[in-house]
Write a protein that holds these residues in place. Structure first.
Motif, mmCIF file in Angstrom:
data_model
loop_
_atom_site.group_PDB
_atom_site.id
_atom_site.type_symbol
_atom_site.label_atom_id
_atom_site.label_comp_id
_atom_site.label_asym_id
_atom_site.label_seq_id
_atom_site.Cartn_x
_atom_site.Cartn_y
_atom_site.Cartn_z
ATOM 1 N N LEU A 56 0.826 -1.198 0.000
ATOM 2 C CA LEU A 56 0.000 0.000 0.000
ATOM 3 C C LEU A 56 0.865 1.255 0.000
ATOM 4 O O LEU A 56 0.546 2.243 -0.662
ATOM 5 C CB LEU A 56 -0.950 0.000 1.204
ATOM 6 N N ASN A 57 1.980 1.221 0.699
ATOM 7 C CA ASN A 57 2.890 2.357 0.724
ATOM 8 C C ASN A 57 3.402 2.678 -0.682
ATOM 9 O O ASN A 57 3.505 3.847 -1.057
ATOM 10 C CB ASN A 57 4.046 2.096 1.680
ATOM 11 N N GLU A 58 3.714 1.653 -1.473
ATOM 12 C CA GLU A 58 4.156 1.887 -2.852
ATOM 13 C C GLU A 58 3.069 2.588 -3.655
ATOM 14 O O GLU A 58 3.349 3.503 -4.431
ATOM 15 C CB GLU A 58 4.557 0.581 -3.529
ATOM 16 N N TYR A 89 5.315 -8.384 -5.796
ATOM 17 C CA TYR A 89 4.104 -8.757 -5.069
ATOM 18 C C TYR A 89 3.075 -9.474 -5.939
ATOM 19 O O TYR A 89 2.038 -9.892 -5.435
ATOM 20 C CB TYR A 89 3.447 -7.519 -4.438
ATOM 21 N N GLY A 90 3.340 -9.572 -7.231
ATOM 22 C CA GLY A 90 2.387 -10.222 -8.129
ATOM 23 C C GLY A 90 1.074 -9.466 -8.242
ATOM 24 O O GLY A 90 0.041 -10.051 -8.549
ATOM 25 N N ALA A 91 1.103 -8.165 -8.010
ATOM 26 C CA ALA A 91 -0.115 -7.354 -8.058
ATOM 27 C C ALA A 91 -0.644 -7.262 -9.477
ATOM 28 O O ALA A 91 0.116 -7.173 -10.434
ATOM 29 C CB ALA A 91 0.166 -5.949 -7.530
ATOM 30 N N ARG A 92 -1.946 -7.278 -9.577
ATOM 31 C CA ARG A 92 -2.640 -7.028 -10.835
ATOM 32 C C ARG A 92 -3.156 -5.602 -10.761
ATOM 33 O O ARG A 92 -3.912 -5.252 -9.846
ATOM 34 C CB ARG A 92 -3.798 -8.002 -11.049
ATOM 35 N N ALA A 112 -5.253 -2.095 -7.295
ATOM 36 C CA ALA A 112 -4.255 -3.155 -7.134
ATOM 37 C C ALA A 112 -4.925 -4.347 -6.488
ATOM 38 O O ALA A 112 -5.531 -4.226 -5.423
ATOM 39 C CB ALA A 112 -3.100 -2.673 -6.267
ATOM 40 N N GLU A 113 -4.833 -5.483 -7.149
ATOM 41 C CA GLU A 113 -5.358 -6.732 -6.586
ATOM 42 C C GLU A 113 -4.162 -7.575 -6.175
ATOM 43 O O GLU A 113 -3.245 -7.801 -6.959
ATOM 44 C CB GLU A 113 -6.238 -7.447 -7.598
ATOM 45 N N LEU A 114 -4.199 -8.032 -4.926
ATOM 46 C CA LEU A 114 -3.075 -8.733 -4.310
ATOM 47 C C LEU A 114 -3.528 -10.005 -3.638
ATOM 48 O O LEU A 114 -4.631 -10.065 -3.105
ATOM 49 C CB LEU A 114 -2.423 -7.850 -3.229
ATOM 50 N N LEU A 138 7.933 3.430 -10.854
ATOM 51 C CA LEU A 138 8.795 2.439 -10.198
ATOM 52 C C LEU A 138 8.047 1.639 -9.139
ATOM 53 O O LEU A 138 8.168 0.421 -9.067
ATOM 54 C CB LEU A 138 10.020 3.121 -9.579
ATOM 55 N N GLY A 139 7.264 2.290 -8.325
ATOM 56 C CA GLY A 139 6.507 1.596 -7.281
ATOM 57 C C GLY A 139 5.507 0.614 -7.861
ATOM 58 O O GLY A 139 5.303 -0.470 -7.319
ATOM 59 N N LEU A 140 4.891 0.984 -8.982
ATOM 60 C CA LEU A 140 3.943 0.075 -9.633
ATOM 61 C C LEU A 140 4.665 -1.130 -10.214
ATOM 62 O O LEU A 140 4.167 -2.260 -10.132
ATOM 63 C CB LEU A 140 3.147 0.818 -10.712
ATOM 64 N N LEU A 141 5.848 -0.905 -10.784
ATOM 65 C CA LEU A 141 6.651 -2.037 -11.270
ATOM 66 C C LEU A 141 7.007 -2.976 -10.121
ATOM 67 O O LEU A 141 6.930 -4.192 -10.261
ATOM 68 C CB LEU A 141 7.936 -1.534 -11.942
ATOM 69 N N GLU A 142 7.387 -2.404 -8.997
ATOM 70 C CA GLU A 142 7.713 -3.232 -7.827
ATOM 71 C C GLU A 142 6.514 -4.064 -7.403
ATOM 72 O O GLU A 142 6.642 -5.252 -7.096
ATOM 73 C CB GLU A 142 8.185 -2.370 -6.659
ATOM 74 N N LEU A 143 5.348 -3.449 -7.379
ATOM 75 C CA LEU A 143 4.143 -4.188 -6.988
ATOM 76 C C LEU A 143 3.871 -5.346 -7.933
ATOM 77 O O LEU A 143 3.511 -6.437 -7.502
ATOM 78 C CB LEU A 143 2.935 -3.255 -6.946
ATOM 79 N N GLY A 144 4.027 -5.118 -9.224
ATOM 80 C CA GLY A 144 3.788 -6.174 -10.196
ATOM 81 C C GLY A 144 4.809 -7.283 -10.131
ATOM 82 O O GLY A 144 4.465 -8.466 -10.155
ATOM 83 N N VAL A 145 6.076 -6.924 -10.004
ATOM 84 C CA VAL A 145 7.161 -7.912 -10.033
ATOM 85 C C VAL A 145 7.313 -8.615 -8.689
ATOM 86 O O VAL A 145 7.348 -9.844 -8.622
ATOM 87 C CB VAL A 145 8.491 -7.237 -10.468
#
Length: 173
Positions: free
Chosen positions: A63-65, A146-149, A164-166, A137-144
């Motif tokens: 969530l911070n990202e 955390y596997g976020a959609r 963001a779905e996690l 960058l934060g969105l890339l981190e979430l995807g890579v």
């Protein structure tokens, strides 16, 4: 216009667990608000997880990202709204905030990178660059990591919704 990422998707009928809103100017007046808000919300939604401390830490980081991305890239006036939904082990975080067309395009391009087949390479390149960090960058981190959609949707009145779905833990019993 909507950008989406393949994979999990919560049923749209899932009720909200939590909803908060605050003025975008107030939120963006201090970088520390990202950490304070993510930590608070993470503790609120972690009480019934198998390992609530671990879940809270992961949730807060994710969530911070999202919040740091909104802190960097947002429209001028209006509310930042945060809604949290849960179905099983899937959590959906919806951030709705002011966004003009260039802001929306920044998010659209960032999500395209998250969806790219070389997203991990793009993330590492962005992470270790000596230049100013990319807005996504934060969105890339979430995807890579955390596997976020991630999805975005353009709303009326100059607003957008970033979703963001996690799945931060295995199915609970």
């Amino acid at each position: 216009m909507q950008a989406t990422s393949e994979g999990m998707s919560l049923n749209s009928d899932v009720p909200q667990m939590l909803h908060m809103d605050l003025d975008i100017k107030d939120f963006c007046s201090d970088w520390a608000h990202c950490d304070l808000m993510s930590g608070y919300l993470a503790r609120m939604v972690s009480h019934n997880r198998l390992d609530s401390l671990l879940f809270s830490n992961l949730y807060s980081s994710a969530l911070n990202e999202l919040l740091e991305t909104v802190f960097r890239v947002h429209g001028e006036d209006g509310k930042l709204e945060c809604a949290v939904h849960r179905q099983g082990n899937h959590d959906r975080i919806e951030l709705t905030f002011p966004a003009d067309q260039p802001t929306f395009e920044t998010y659209r391009k960032a999500i395209e990178k998250v969806q790219a087949s070389d997203a991990e390479a793009l993330y590492l390149e962005a992470l270790f660059t000596e230049d100013e960090p990319d807005a996504g960058l934060g969105l890339l981190e979430l995807g890579v990591d955390y596997g976020a959609r991630l999805t975005i949707d353009r709303l009326e009145n100059g607003r957008m919704c970033l979703v963001a779905e996690l799945a931060l833990e295995d199915e609970t019993e």
